[in-house]
Write an enzyme that holds these catalytic residues in place. Structure first.
Site, short mmCIF file in Angstrom:
data_model
loop_
_atom_site.label_atom_id
_atom_site.label_comp_id
_atom_site.label_asym_id
_atom_site.label_seq_id
_atom_site.Cartn_x
_atom_site.Cartn_y
_atom_site.Cartn_z
N HIS A 9 -28.88 13.72 83.33
CA HIS A 9 -30.33 13.84 83.14
C HIS A 9 -30.77 13.13 81.86
CE1 HIS A 9 -34.32 15.79 83.05
NE2 HIS A 9 -34.11 15.89 81.75
N GLU A 10 -30.04 13.34 80.77
CA GLU A 10 -30.41 12.68 79.51
C GLU A 10 -30.24 11.17 79.61
OE1 GLU A 10 -32.06 14.32 77.53
OE2 GLU A 10 -31.57 16.28 78.35
N HIS A 55 -33.27 9.63 81.02
CA HIS A 55 -34.30 9.28 80.03
C HIS A 55 -34.00 7.93 79.37
CE1 HIS A 55 -36.56 12.92 80.36
NE2 HIS A 55 -35.58 13.71 79.95
N HIS A 97 -36.40 4.62 79.40
CA HIS A 97 -36.73 3.86 78.20
C HIS A 97 -36.41 2.39 78.38
CE1 HIS A 97 -36.12 3.21 73.61
NE2 HIS A 97 -37.35 2.91 73.97
#
Length: 229
Positions: free
Chosen positions: A98-99, A102, A106
């Site tokens: 999940h991270e 991100h 980006h």
């Protein structure tokens, strides 16, 4: 004793947040006991996902705390908590993925993430200034009282907007994570189902937080309306 009926909105919001927090903790704890078939840790999964997507300039590092995982776009770091970094559980791999979602947002210029980043200073300032302005407006008796109250409500609205923009950012990161884990074969199908459960529970905390903020905003509008009357 006088009871402000608008407190009901605050209590409902608090109850929703407590239920969501309980749900994510119980779901994470459940799947943190399930070891993935390959034995890869959260760190291993994050490094592999970043390499697979050519994000060689993004670092993975350990941070202290429980469920303090986050991606920092300023330093391009995927920060994994104690329960994720070195754990070979299904839950840890899901959170790490999940991270990394991100980080992919980006790198790919995902618009809602950019909007959320731009809203951070506005939301922080708004949340700090809102209550002092409203309280001052409620206690003074002058023509500027209504202006101060409305300005405070406007400031609080900025933090609510931030919460709302956060929702698609978090949902999209989870969607990217689940897709990568399934398509890459990093996890078996039943293990991917486990990560879905963990990330769905985590997403509910953001929904709950947004709902609580909206209820608080409604309460402030009601209070401001009473004062103006």
């Amino acid at each position: 004793m006088y009871f402000d009926s608008t407190y009901i909105l605050v209590l409902i919001g608090a109850a929703i947040c407590m239920l969501a927090s309980s749900r994510v903790n119980s779901t994470f704890n459940r799947y943190s006991q399930v070891r993935n078939h390959s034995g890869m840790t959260g760190r291993d999964a994050a490094v592999r996902i970043l390499q697979m997507n050519g994000l060689n300039d993004v670092m993975v590092q350990h941070v202290s705390g429980n469920l303090t995982d986050h991606y920092d776009p300023r330093t391009k770091t995927v920060n994994l908590s104690d329960a994720t970094y070195g754990s070979p559980s299904v839950a840890a791999v899901g959170v790490a993925a999940h991270e990394c979602g991100h980080a992919l947002q980006h790198a790919r210029g995902y618009v809602p993430l950019s909007i959320r980043g731009a809203l951070v200073p506005v939301a922080n300032l708004g949340s700090m200034a809102a209550w002092p302005l409203i309280i001052i407006g409620l206690f003074i008796h002058s023509s500027s009282a209504a202006f101060l109250i409305n300005l405070g409500i406007l400031c609080f609205s900025a933090s609510v907007l931030f919460q709302l923009v956060t929702l698609p950012v978090e949902f999209n990161a989870s969607s990217r994570a689940i897709h990568i884990l399934g398509e890459s074969g990093m996890l078996y199908e039943e293990e991917v189902d486990g990560t879905k459960a963990v990330l769905k529970a985590a997403a509910l905390t953001y929904v709950a937080s947004a709902a609580a903020s909206i209820m608080q905003l409604l309460r402030l509008i009601m209070i401001g309306g009473r004062r103006n009357d």
